[in-house]
Enzyme design. Structure first.
Site, short mmCIF file in Angstrom:
data_model
loop_
_atom_site.label_atom_id
_atom_site.label_comp_id
_atom_site.label_asym_id
_atom_site.label_seq_id
_atom_site.Cartn_x
_atom_site.Cartn_y
_atom_site.Cartn_z
CE LYS A 81 -4.03 -1.75 0.69
NZ LYS A 81 -4.78 -2.43 2.12
CE LYS B 106 -8.64 -14.49 -8.53
NZ LYS B 106 -9.11 -12.98 -8.14
CE LYS C 160 -13.51 -3.35 -7.85
NZ LYS C 160 -13.46 -4.56 -6.90
#
Ligand code: TRP
Length: 331
Positions: free
Chosen positions: A111, A194, A197
Site C-alpha cells: 500500500k 480469472k 474487476k
C-alpha cells in the site's frame, strides 16, 4: 459448531467469480455455523479517506449479499461502523501491537508503494483493526483468500499475546476456513484465468448486469481461429468459455458444443449466443432481487438494525470481559 466470520470490503458489484467463490459457500455455512458477515467500511477509509458515496457502496454490498441468499435471521449481517466495540478493541490491541511487525506486513508495504502520499496510521494498523473484527466475536474460522493469510496470522499473534500478557486463555486463535474443492474458480472473458474487476473492462459478468450488457460482453470474449485437428485440446480462452458453460448451461448443451469442437465444426458465434442466454437465465433472478431490494430502504434499515443488535450483543460481552481482564474498573 464454529464461529465463522468474514469481512467484505465495500468495493463495487459482485461478479460471477465472487458468487461461485466465497459467497455461495457463505449461504450454505449460515445453516451450519454461527456466522458473522460484515461490511468493512472503516477499512475502506485507509485507502479512500474521502469516499464519494460511502453509504451507496455499503448499500450495494448489503443488497447484493442479501440477493444471493444471505439470511439476516440466520447469520449476523452487519456494518463494521455500527459496532463501536470493534473500535474500542482496536484501540486496546494497538497498545500491544508493535510498529516493527506492522511495518513488515506485506500488504502495508504494498500500500505504501501504491499510495506514497497517504501513508496514514490506519494503513499501518489495518491488521489490528482486522484482528479486532475477528476476535470481538471470538471467531474460530475465517474464510480468507491467499492475500489475507498474513493478516490472519497476525490476528493469531495478537490473540495469543493478549492471552499471555493478561494471563488468561480468553481469545481463541482463529484459523482459515478452507472451502477446499467447494471453491469453483471462474475464468474471465478476456482469455485470462480469472474473473475479476481489476482484470479490465469486459472481463467480468456482474450479477446486476442487464441482459444487453451480458450479450455484449460474451460476444466480445476472446477466442481463437478455431480447432484445426479433430479432438484437439482446447487452448485456454476456449477452455474458459466451456468452463463457464459447464456452470450455467445444461449438460446436453455443453456436450453439443464439445462435440462440435471435436469435429472442427464449431462456430464460436453460436456458442457465445447460447452461453450469453444461459448466463442471462442464471443471473436474472439475482438481478431482479437486487433491483427489488435496492428500492426497499425500509427493509434494508430493518436488516441493518437487526445485524447491529445481534453483533453488539456478542461484541459488548467481549468488551466487558476484556476491560475486566485488563483491569479497568468502575468507581
Ligand atoms: N481485509 C479484508 C479484505 O481486504 C477485509 C476484512 C476486514 C476482513 N476485516 C476482516 C476479512 C475480518 C476477514 C475478517 O478482503
Amino acid at each position: 459448531m464454529e464461529t465463522v466470520l468474514s469481512g467484505i470490503r465495500p468495493t463495487g458489484n459482485l461478479h460471477l467469480g465472487n458468487y461461485f467463490g466465497a459467497l455461495r459457500n457463505f449461504v450454505k455455512m449460515q445453516n451450519e455455523h454461527r456466522c458473522f458477515f460484515f461490511i468493512a467500511d472503516y477499512h475502506s477509509l485507509t485507502t479512500h479517506p474521502t469516499p464519494t458515496d460511502l453509504h451507496g457502496n455499503v448499500k450495494q454490498v448489503l443488497v447484493e449479499y442479501l440477493a444471493c441468499g444471505l439470511d439476516p435471521e440466520k447469520a449476523t449481517l452487519y456494518i463494521q461502523s455500527d459496532l463501536p466495540e470493534t473500535a474500542e478493541l482496536y484501540l486496546l490491541l494497538n497498545m500491544n501491537a508493535y510498529v516493527g511487525e506492522l511495518e513488515r506486513c506485506t500488504s502495508f508495504k504494498e500500500k505504501i508503494r501504491k499510495q506514497p502520499d497517504n501513508i496514514n496510521a490506519g494503513l499501518l494498523t489495518y491488521p489490528t483493526l482486522m484482528a479486532a473484527d475477528i476476535i470481538i466475536h471470538r471467531a474460530t474460522k475465517v474464510p480468507v483468500g491467499k492475500d489475507q493469510e498474513q493478516h490472519l496470522e497476525m490476528t493469531r499473534t495478537f490473540a495469543r499475546r493478549f492471552n499471555r500478557m493478561y494471563n488468561r486463555e480468553y481469545f481463541p486463535e482463529p484459523e482459515a476456513y478452507n472451502f477446499g474443492d467447494k471453491l469453483i474458480k471462474i475464468p474471465g472473458l478476456d482469455g485470462s484465468g480469472k474473473m475479476g474487476k481489476s482484470e479490465g473492462e469486459g472481463n467480468a459478468i456482474y450479477l446486476a448486469d442487464p441482459p444487453a450488457e451480458i450479450r455484449k460482453k460474451v460476444m466480445r470474449a476472446v477466442t481463437d481461429a478455431g480447432p484445426t485437428q479433430m479432438n484437439q485440446e482446447k487452448p485456454e480462452p476456449i477452455r474458459n468459455l466451456f468452463t463457464l458453460m459447464n456452470i450455467v448451461s445444461t449438460p446436453d448443451t455443453v456436450a453439443y458444443f464439445d462435440d462440435q469442437y471435436n469435429q472442427c465444426m464449431i462456430r464460436y458465434g453460436d456458442l457465445k449466443k447460447q452461453l450469453a442466454e444461459d448466463i442471462i437465465r442464471f443471473t436474472t433472478p439475482f438481478r431482479e432481487k437486487i433491483l427489488e431490494l435496492a428500492a426497499d430502504n425500509d427493509y434494508l434499515h430493518k436488516v441493518a438494525q437487526l445485524g447491529k443488535d445481534k453483533a453488539r450483543e456478542s461484541a459488548s460481552k467481549t468488551i466487558s470481559d476484556v476491560r475486566h481482564i485488563i483491569g479497568f474498573k468502575e468507581f
